[in-house]
Enzyme design. Structure first.
Site, PDB file in Angstrom:
ATOM      1  N   HIS A 198       0.811  -1.216   0.000  1.00 31.37           N
ATOM      2  CA  HIS A 198       0.000   0.000   0.000  1.00 31.37           C
ATOM      3  C   HIS A 198       0.847   1.269   0.000  1.00 31.37           C
ATOM      4  O   HIS A 198       0.383   2.343   0.371  1.00 31.37           O
ATOM      5  CB  HIS A 198      -0.920   0.019   1.227  1.00 31.37           C
ATOM      6  CG  HIS A 198      -1.815  -1.168   1.353  1.00 31.37           C
ATOM      7  ND1 HIS A 198      -1.431  -2.323   2.001  1.00 31.37           N
ATOM      8  CD2 HIS A 198      -3.070  -1.401   0.897  1.00 31.37           C
ATOM      9  CE1 HIS A 198      -2.413  -3.206   1.962  1.00 31.37           C
ATOM     10  NE2 HIS A 198      -3.429  -2.684   1.292  1.00 31.37           N
ATOM     11  N   ASP A 219      39.287 -23.970  15.872  1.00 32.28           N
ATOM     12  CA  ASP A 219      39.545 -25.326  15.378  1.00 32.28           C
ATOM     13  C   ASP A 219      40.459 -25.336  14.155  1.00 32.28           C
ATOM     14  O   ASP A 219      40.119 -25.911  13.124  1.00 32.28           O
ATOM     15  CB  ASP A 219      38.215 -26.022  15.070  1.00 32.28           C
ATOM     16  CG  ASP A 219      38.424 -27.493  14.701  1.00 32.28           C
ATOM     17  OD1 ASP A 219      39.527 -28.012  14.940  1.00 32.28           O
ATOM     18  OD2 ASP A 219      37.477 -28.102  14.173  1.00 32.28           O
ATOM     19  N   HIS A 223      41.734 -28.891  12.554  1.00 28.90           N
ATOM     20  CA  HIS A 223      41.148 -29.794  11.560  1.00 28.90           C
ATOM     21  C   HIS A 223      41.891 -29.675  10.218  1.00 28.90           C
ATOM     22  O   HIS A 223      41.765 -30.546   9.366  1.00 28.90           O
ATOM     23  CB  HIS A 223      39.650 -29.522  11.372  1.00 28.90           C
ATOM     24  CG  HIS A 223      39.360 -28.293  10.554  1.00 28.90           C
ATOM     25  ND1 HIS A 223      39.416 -27.020  11.065  1.00 28.90           N
ATOM     26  CD2 HIS A 223      39.029 -28.139   9.248  1.00 28.90           C
ATOM     27  CE1 HIS A 223      39.118 -26.145  10.113  1.00 28.90           C
ATOM     28  NE2 HIS A 223      38.887 -26.792   8.996  1.00 28.90           N
ATOM     29  N   HIS A 256      41.688 -31.076   5.431  1.00 32.91           N
ATOM     30  CA  HIS A 256      42.172 -30.369   4.241  1.00 32.91           C
ATOM     31  C   HIS A 256      43.515 -30.894   3.724  1.00 32.91           C
ATOM     32  O   HIS A 256      44.231 -30.191   3.002  1.00 32.91           O
ATOM     33  CB  HIS A 256      42.296 -28.870   4.529  1.00 32.91           C
ATOM     34  CG  HIS A 256      41.004 -28.243   4.934  1.00 32.91           C
ATOM     35  ND1 HIS A 256      39.898 -28.224   4.119  1.00 32.91           N
ATOM     36  CD2 HIS A 256      40.619 -27.632   6.079  1.00 32.91           C
ATOM     37  CE1 HIS A 256      38.894 -27.614   4.741  1.00 32.91           C
ATOM     38  NE2 HIS A 256      39.299 -27.253   5.931  1.00 32.91           N
ATOM     39  N   ASP A 269      34.858 -28.180   4.200  1.00 34.69           N
ATOM     40  CA  ASP A 269      34.214 -27.801   5.457  1.00 34.69           C
ATOM     41  C   ASP A 269      32.700 -27.967   5.370  1.00 34.69           C
ATOM     42  O   ASP A 269      32.066 -28.507   6.277  1.00 34.69           O
ATOM     43  CB  ASP A 269      34.555 -26.349   5.817  1.00 34.69           C
ATOM     44  CG  ASP A 269      36.016 -26.177   6.171  1.00 34.69           C
ATOM     45  OD1 ASP A 269      36.443 -26.759   7.184  1.00 34.69           O
ATOM     46  OD2 ASP A 269      36.730 -25.478   5.446  1.00 34.69           O
TER      47      ASP A 269
END
Lengths: 187, 427
Positions: free
Chosen positions: B104, B205, B208, B213, B360
């Site tokens: 509106h 972290d 990891h 990886h 990831d």
């Protein structure tokens, strides 16, 4: 770039190139695919956003052009991917390692490439070729996905007669949001 | 009976229930207990240089427009019309004179006040527009160009909330004479994962890396992290990881920007990166000049990836879905051509197509699946690695540990548990 219609022979030759490329990529023959790439390749997936619609352009096609939505390599924005041969080699090398976990088990892909249109040829014989693709992606343990997009390529003549090398690829993805497992594929 | 928060995280947070990652009731508590009472990252001032500039953001699942008002101030407004609730802004970013609801045409200023109700011209009465502006985020504050908002009117000042994280963030920002800027739009992608796992991944972290990886990260880079890596918790939920390089290490071994391939492929930026590092002793001091950052986290869902230069926010979309945003960050004083090269350190390795980050996304998705399986509620996740091995440090603010020590995550979950427990008995 010239704008004349490609000859049926040229059109056939280029279509065959794309079918061969699709067969290699869906067959996970990425090392063979790399041999189709020019050493100076630029491989790009622009970001795609939702810009303001410019009211002053109303009534014109440019108002809602795809280009307005793209953040490519020549923009001050952020592409999704912007890679040279060194990056592509790194990706291919990774693909053939058992600890490339997002592809172990590997995805099953099948792409249909169509709407192959030769838009022009420069003085060195490089062709500007646009095409469209649908790619079905499935990975064990995951859902299936449909990727859709457009490729804007430059194919440069190779050393052998009739051979072409991929010198430039810009992949325009048609998603509204990136809800795919990866955009790290060779699209 | 809904699950009780103290049954989800044990006394020292060495055990965290799978339900923390999957339970819809806990997710509702997270919304109220955490996202209702935290400073949430919205935008960077480099995205809003001009009056009328705006960008979209989220605070948890709530859509926010961040604007540079004509009063010169930054405003954060809920993107929902006071009349029927439609979003009044559809573009990701831009410059606006006003925001207009399509339904509106209720018209709002970029500062959020209601300027016009078109239907009123056909009516006798007049509505009190002062009560019908876009709902404002009650607290908006900035630190070093980083704009945060909070739904909690009583929350402590942003400076206090960030605390010693400012010292660690400044180790990066302070290297550049004009600070940093955000380049373009964020990369945004949806992952079938809980919002806390991307957060945990960046909070501390880094360990990891050598495992998940291994296909991409070379062993010598991992060895550097093991040997020189530090993990710091300045306050529960905040953390920083970095390598503290030896005194006298060559500039390019310490300098930011040499780790991604972009700089390897662009020798013309090497001199610039070396100059930045050469000035670092002066700009950030001798100790911080030796810091070679990895990842940072600010509670609850902001991350900073120093090595590949991205700011990231993990926006929850339910217990099993996250919309992850990742902005590329570049030095504000670098020439435009260098910025375009340096953004490649982010795009090639991170984001939805990143060589590294695709792994990831995969891990986070698989963790969600593990968090939803049946018959395993008696096997909470083990968070006890390095329990109580972290210590204060004479030079570095906060508690300090090796990167394999999971104290960053234990501290996060202690804060998480207390924040949820505070609201779990509210009606």
């Amino acid at each position: 770039m010239s704008t004349t219609l490609a000859s049926p022979e040229r059109q056939y030759e280029i279509e065959q190139w794309y079918y061969r490329e699709a067969r290699m990529l869906d067959g996970r023959q990425y090392q063979s695919w790399l041999a189709l790439c020019h050493p100076e390749i630029r491989y790009v997936i622009p970001g795609r956003g939702n810009p303001q619609v410019p009211n002053r352009e109303r009534g014109k096609e440019d108002m809602i052009s795809i280009e307005r939505e793209l953040e490519g390599v020549d923009s001050d924005g952020l592409p999704i991917r912007d890679e040279t041969m060194a990056y592509l080699m790194l990706r291919v090398e990774r693909s053939f390692k058992a600890n490339a976990w997002s592809e172990n088990p590997p995805a099953r892909t099948r792409r249909i490439v169509g709407n192959i249109e030769i838009l022009g040829e420069d003085d060195a014989g490089a062709l500007s070729v646009w095409s469209a693709f649908h790619l079905h992606y499935a990975r064990p343990g995951s859902a299936s996905f449909l990727y859709a997009g457009q490729r804007r390529d430059v194919l440069a003549p190779g050393e052998q007669a009739g051979a072409y090398l991929l010198k430039n690829r810009e992949v325009i993805l048609d998603m509204a949001e990136v809800a795919y497992p990866t955009l790290g594929l060779f699209l | 009976m809904p699950i009780r928060v103290h049954d989800v995280v044990n006394h020292d947070a060495s055990l965290v229930s799978r339900k923390a990652w999957s339970d819809p009731h806990l997710y509702e508590l997270e919304k109220r207990g955490i996202f209702g009472h935290a400073w949430l990252f919205l935008a960077h001032t480099s995205q809003l240089p001009n009056l009328g500039d705006f960008v979209q953001a989220y605070m948890c699942e709530t859509p926010i427009i961040v604007t540079h008002g004509n009063d010169g101030n930054i405003h954060a407004l809920i993107n929902s019309c006071s009349h029927r609730g439609l979003p009044v802004c559809r573009a990701d970013r831009g410059n606006a004179k006003s925001f207009v609801c399509p339904y509106h045409n209720w018209n709002y200023s970029v500062e959020g006040s209601l300027q016009a109700i078109p239907q009123e011209q056909h009516l006798e009465g007049r509505t009190d527009r002062s009560l019908l502006g876009l709902k404002r985020v009650p607290r908006v504050e900035q630190w070093n160009g980083m704009i945060f908002g909070s739904f909690d009117e009583e929350i402590e000042p942003l400076d206090d909330y960030l605390g010693d994280m400012r010292w660690y963030l400044d180790a990066f920002f302070g290297r550049f004479p004009k600070g940093i800027e955000f380049i373009g739009s964020p990369q945004r992608w949806v992952i079938d994962a809980n919002w806390k796992l991307p957060v945990e991944n960046q909070l501390g972290d880094v360990n990891h890396g050598p495992f998940l990886h291994a296909a991409v990260i070379p062993p010598e880079a991992n060895a550097e992290v093991f040997e020189l890596g530090r993990s710091v918790v300045t306050a529960p939920g905040h953390g920083a990881t970095f390598r503290l390089m030896p005194e006298g290490a060559p500039l390019e071994q310490v300098a930011w920007g040499f780790e991604g391939m972009a700089s390897l492929l662009a020798p013309e930026v090497h001199d610039y990166l070396r100059e930045v590092q050469a000035r670092a002793i002066e700009s950030v001091g001798p100790l911080r000049s030796r810091m070679k950052g990895l990842t940072y986290g600010v509670f609850p869902n902001l991350s900073f990836l120093w090595s590949n230069t991205a700011f990231k926010v993990s926006h929850p979309r339910g217990p099993g879905k996250v919309e992850y945003w990742s902005w590329s960050v570049v030095p504000a004083d670098a020439p435009d051509a260098f910025k375009r090269i340096l953004r490649g350190n982010h795009t090639a390795f991170f984001g939805p197509g990143g060589i590294l980050e695709q792994e990831d996304s995969e891990a986070w998705t698989q963790q969600r699946i593990g968090s939803e399986i049946d018959f395993a509620d008696d096997r909470p996740y083990y968070y006890g690695l390095g329990l109580n091995e972290e210590k204060p440090d004479p030079e570095l603010p906060g508690l300090v540990g090796v990167t394999a020590n999971e104290f960053y995550a234990r501290n996060f979950f202690l804060r998480w548990r207390d924040a949820l427990a505070a609201v779990e008995d509210e009606a």
